[in-house]
Design an enzyme around this catalytic site. Structure first.
Site: not given
Length: 371
Positions: A232, A309, A329, A339, A342
């Site tokens: 991000k 993930r 994260r 966070n 993605h």
């Protein structure tokens, strides 16, 4: 800076509705960090002088995309001689290429680039054909090493990086010289830096080499056994992207496509549509994505979606810090909006997300380059 000082740039903005490129004058006033914009064709004010969140002096360099209320304005020219002379003195561009031998150290090299106070304006991982590699090394085509260099950089993944800094060309060449004192020598444990990193030798080489990588060679996602990861904007602004890329590679994932790109609001809303009505921070999440560049990656491994993930961790960094402190994260996230990254949540969405980023967002972006 003088209190009366203002800088002028020519910007271009692609209007999705009219499918036209519109040209503007952008004036920046450093005294109060305000901007105003005039539309050149219609000779009228487009934006009255104001502070625009997320826009500051550091973003002012040619080739950069600035997000102004969800519209991406590309700085394509200096608007006057004063601006040109000022910025050519304090900021210049260069181009770096991470060669195949440096693939597993991509994250570490990017992190060192940030530590050496360079800004990264463009970044792309791709593969060169022998023909592309010959064009890249056209300046040494009469030298004995030409064919071996062509064969080497067309043998596997490379990463092209546009860099910005004062005296950028000489600064980079100095850093990647084969010396024991180079921070890259210490980082890579090898003083033969030539096999890891290339730096452009002149401004004409910068333009030619950068244009080849960013305008001619397309990203080619594999779209199998993959997951999509976006670093991000807040992480890029903090200079931490290299650390996250290094974690991905260190954990045994393959990065098969990667590019720094900008998403406009329409693209971000479409990409994150699955979360609309599900996450209360959906609107804030979209806004946080369009405020600056993301680094998008197609990541591959067996059972990739679930494994990535798990490495990324829970959506809420506070929960991640409590339950999964070694996740991305937990280490880099601030809250549920900022966070850090993605990643694809559902296996059936992995190919859809990678295809959307690299075959839609990236293609549109590449069609709007003005080099």
């Amino acid at each position: 800076m003088s209190i009366l000082e203002r800088f002028c740039f020519i910007t271009e903005y692609y209007d999705n509705y009219s499918t036209m490129v519109r040209r503007f004058q952008l004036f920046y006033y450093p005294k109060d960090n305000t901007i105003e914009i005039y539309e050149i064709k219609n000779k009228k004010i487009f934006l009255k002088r104001c502070v625009v969140p997320g826009v500051d002096f550091k973003q002012l360099y040619l080739g950069n995309d600035i997000n102004i209320y969800s519209r991406l304005h590309k700085l394509v020219e200096y608007g006057d001689d004063y601006t040109k002379n000022y910025f050519e003195e304090i900021r210049s561009n260069t181009f770096a290429l991470i060669k195949p031998e440096g693939y597993l150290s991509i994250g570490k090299i990017i992190d060192m680039i940030y530590q050496c106070d360079f800004s990264i304006s463009r970044l792309k991982l791709c593969k060169m054909s022998p023909e592309d590699a010959s064009l890249f090394y056209s300046s040494i085509q009469n030298q004995p090493s030409f064919q071996s260099e062509v064969n080497y950089i067309s043998s596997d993944f490379i990463v092209g990086i546009d860099l910005v800094k004062k005296n950028a060309i000489n600064e980079l060449i100095s850093l990647i010289s084969n010396s024991q004192e180079s921070p890259f020598t210490q980082l890579l444990g090898d003083n033969n830096l030539h096999k890891y990193i290339h730096g452009s030798a002149s401004s004409s080489d910068v333009k030619r080499e950068s244009s080849l990588i960013f305008n001619k060679i397309a990203n080619q996602p594999k779209l199998t056994s993959c997951s999509c990861l976006l670093i991000k904007p807040h992480i890029i602004q903090e200079g931490l992207a290299g650390k996250i890329i290094d974690i991905i590679l260190t954990e045994g994932f393959e990065i098969s496509s990667m590019e720094m790109l900008y998403m406009d609001k329409i693209q971000a809303e479409e990409f994150f549509e699955i979360y609309k009505g599900v996450l209360p921070e959906y609107s804030a999440m979209v806004d946080s994505i369009v405020c600056g560049p993301v680094i998008a990656m197609e990541v591959r491994q067996n059972d990739c979606v679930n494994k990535l993930r798990a490495l990324v961790g829970p959506h809420d960094p506070d929960i991640a810090k409590a339950l999964r402190p070694n996740t991305i994260r937990a280490k880099f996230g601030q809250n549920t909006v900022y966070n850090a990254v993605h990643c694809t949540d559902l296996e059936e969405d992995a190919v859809i997300e990678c295809d959307y980023i690299f075959n839609k967002v990236s293609r549109v972006k590449n069609n709007l380059n003005y080099d």
